[in-house]
Design a protein around this motif. Structure first.
Motif, PDB file in Angstrom:
ATOM      1  N   ARG A 128      -1.334   2.107   1.190  1.00  0.00           N
ATOM      2  CA  ARG A 128      -1.833   1.945  -0.020  1.00  0.00           C
ATOM      3  C   ARG A 128      -2.782   0.549  -0.054  1.00  0.00           C
ATOM      4  O   ARG A 128      -2.041  -0.569   0.976  1.00  0.00           O
ATOM      5  N   GLU A 129      -2.781  -0.732  -1.391  1.00  0.00           N
ATOM      6  CA  GLU A 129      -3.139  -1.972  -1.008  1.00  0.00           C
ATOM      7  C   GLU A 129      -1.502  -2.451  -0.862  1.00  0.00           C
ATOM      8  O   GLU A 129      -0.486  -2.510  -1.244  1.00  0.00           O
ATOM      9  N   GLY A 130      -1.983  -3.993  -0.388  1.00  0.00           N
ATOM     10  CA  GLY A 130      -0.634  -4.733   0.504  1.00  0.00           C
ATOM     11  C   GLY A 130      -0.530  -4.680   1.144  1.00  0.00           C
ATOM     12  O   GLY A 130       0.484  -5.104   1.974  1.00  0.00           O
ATOM     13  N   GLN A 131      -0.636  -3.528   2.357  1.00  0.00           N
ATOM     14  CA  GLN A 131      -0.148  -2.408   3.203  1.00  0.00           C
ATOM     15  C   GLN A 131      -0.358  -3.077   4.060  1.00  0.00           C
ATOM     16  O   GLN A 131      -2.311  -3.221   4.530  1.00  0.00           O
ATOM     17  N   GLY A 132      -0.236  -2.739   5.674  1.00  0.00           N
ATOM     18  CA  GLY A 132      -1.622  -3.369   6.469  1.00  0.00           C
ATOM     19  C   GLY A 132      -2.631  -2.062   7.146  1.00  0.00           C
ATOM     20  O   GLY A 132      -1.752  -0.748   6.417  1.00  0.00           O
ATOM     21  N   VAL A 133      -3.876  -1.931   7.752  1.00  0.00           N
ATOM     22  CA  VAL A 133      -4.285  -1.292   8.324  1.00  0.00           C
ATOM     23  C   VAL A 133      -4.755  -1.747   9.310  1.00  0.00           C
ATOM     24  O   VAL A 133      -5.162  -2.639   9.267  1.00  0.00           O
ATOM     25  N   VAL A 134      -5.699  -1.091  10.309  1.00  0.00           N
ATOM     26  CA  VAL A 134      -6.526  -0.849  10.977  1.00  0.00           C
ATOM     27  C   VAL A 134      -7.846   0.456  10.958  1.00  0.00           C
ATOM     28  O   VAL A 134      -7.458   1.510  10.692  1.00  0.00           O
ATOM     29  N   THR A 135      -9.049  -0.359  10.581  1.00  0.00           N
ATOM     30  CA  THR A 135      -9.723   0.685  11.085  1.00  0.00           C
ATOM     31  C   THR A 135     -10.625   0.823  11.695  1.00  0.00           C
ATOM     32  O   THR A 135     -10.978  -0.267  12.746  1.00  0.00           O
ATOM     33  N   GLU A 136     -11.189   1.876  12.521  1.00  0.00           N
ATOM     34  CA  GLU A 136     -12.700   1.243  13.195  1.00  0.00           C
ATOM     35  C   GLU A 136     -13.973   2.057  12.958  1.00  0.00           C
ATOM     36  O   GLU A 136     -13.395   3.367  12.181  1.00  0.00           O
ATOM     37  N   GLY A 137     -14.841   1.803  13.482  1.00  0.00           N
ATOM     38  CA  GLY A 137     -15.557   1.537  12.843  1.00  0.00           C
ATOM     39  C   GLY A 137     -17.104   0.936  13.769  1.00  0.00           C
ATOM     40  O   GLY A 137     -17.212   0.301  14.292  1.00  0.00           O
ATOM     41  N   VAL A 138     -18.004   1.288  12.015  1.00  0.00           N
ATOM     42  CA  VAL A 138     -19.289   0.167  13.025  1.00  0.00           C
ATOM     43  C   VAL A 138     -19.230  -0.799  11.581  1.00  0.00           C
ATOM     44  O   VAL A 138     -19.209  -0.146   9.893  1.00  0.00           O
ATOM     45  N   PHE A 139     -19.244  -2.619  11.653  1.00  0.00           N
ATOM     46  CA  PHE A 139     -19.785  -3.155  11.562  1.00  0.00           C
ATOM     47  C   PHE A 139     -21.015  -3.144  10.604  1.00  0.00           C
ATOM     48  O   PHE A 139     -22.177  -2.512  11.243  1.00  0.00           O
ATOM     49  N   GLU A 140     -21.283  -3.536   9.320  1.00  0.00           N
ATOM     50  CA  GLU A 140     -22.574  -3.238   9.010  1.00  0.00           C
ATOM     51  C   GLU A 140     -23.467  -3.980   9.059  1.00  0.00           C
ATOM     52  O   GLU A 140     -24.715  -4.550   8.204  1.00  0.00           O
ATOM     53  N   GLY A 141     -22.846  -5.687   8.849  1.00  0.00           N
ATOM     54  CA  GLY A 141     -23.860  -6.640   9.039  1.00  0.00           C
ATOM     55  C   GLY A 141     -22.844  -7.907   7.208  1.00  0.00           C
ATOM     56  O   GLY A 141     -22.708  -6.150   5.985  1.00  0.00           O
ATOM     57  N   ALA A 142     -23.111  -8.715   6.245  1.00  0.00           N
ATOM     58  CA  ALA A 142     -23.113  -8.762   4.927  1.00  0.00           C
ATOM     59  C   ALA A 142     -22.033  -8.269   4.559  1.00  0.00           C
ATOM     60  O   ALA A 142     -22.105  -8.540   3.406  1.00  0.00           O
ATOM     61  N   GLY A 143     -21.044  -8.686   5.598  1.00  0.00           N
ATOM     62  CA  GLY A 143     -18.947  -8.436   5.128  1.00  0.00           C
ATOM     63  C   GLY A 143     -18.897  -7.011   4.315  1.00  0.00           C
ATOM     64  O   GLY A 143     -18.008  -6.720   4.187  1.00  0.00           O
TER      65      GLY A 143
END
Length: 153
Positions: free
Chosen positions: A96-111
């Motif tokens: 949910r919004e405002g909570q801690g999160v860790v995502t795993e994936g690929v950085f696509e560039g430009a944020g």
């Protein structure tokens, strides 16, 4: 060949075999190593597009947008920088919004970041150490409760 020379030959051969085995193990593991970054670190270090990594921080308030099917877009912030994340799949129940999160994936560039998996904090005291350190530096950490304060948009 003397006895001493045979021992040295055997020791040298064993050392070469161990070095080769260690080299092969490191070579095989190089694709499975995933580095952890926060949004500010991505901006400061100039992470190259296509880099596989973990991104951690807080889900920015008001950023969660649900699309068709199971497509979700949201922003991860550490209070200083923000990275937009897209994810196709089911989110954890505690996401949910405002909570801690860790995502795993690929950085696509430009944020932009394309996530393969999303992990949400599982109780009031859990936060990955790297995320907690970044949030402490930014002043968004409540040290007593052990939970991160919501980030103000």
């Amino acid at each position: 060949m003397t006895r001493k020379q045979r021992r040295l030959t055997i020791i040298a051969a064993a050392g070469a075999v161990l070095a080769l085995a260690a080299g092969l193990v490191l070579f095989a593991m190089r694709d499975t190593i995933v580095f952890f970054y926060g949004p500010t670190e991505i901006a400061e270090k100039g992470v190259m597009p296509g880099t596989r990594m973990r991104l951690g921080g807080l889900v920015e308030n008001g950023s969660v947008q649900r699309g068709p099917g199971q497509r979700v877009a949201f922003a991860v912030t550490d209070g200083k920088s923000t990275v937009k994340v897209s994810y196709d799949g089911l989110l954890p129940d505690l996401f949910r919004e405002g909570q801690g999160v860790v995502t795993e994936g690929v950085f696509e560039g430009a944020g932009r970041f394309k996530a393969d998996s999303v992990l949400a904090k599982h109780d009031e005291t859990y936060m990955p150490r790297e995320v907690a350190d970044t949030l402490k530096k930014q002043g968004h950490w409540q040290g007593e409760a052990g939970a991160a304060a919501p980030v103000k948009p």
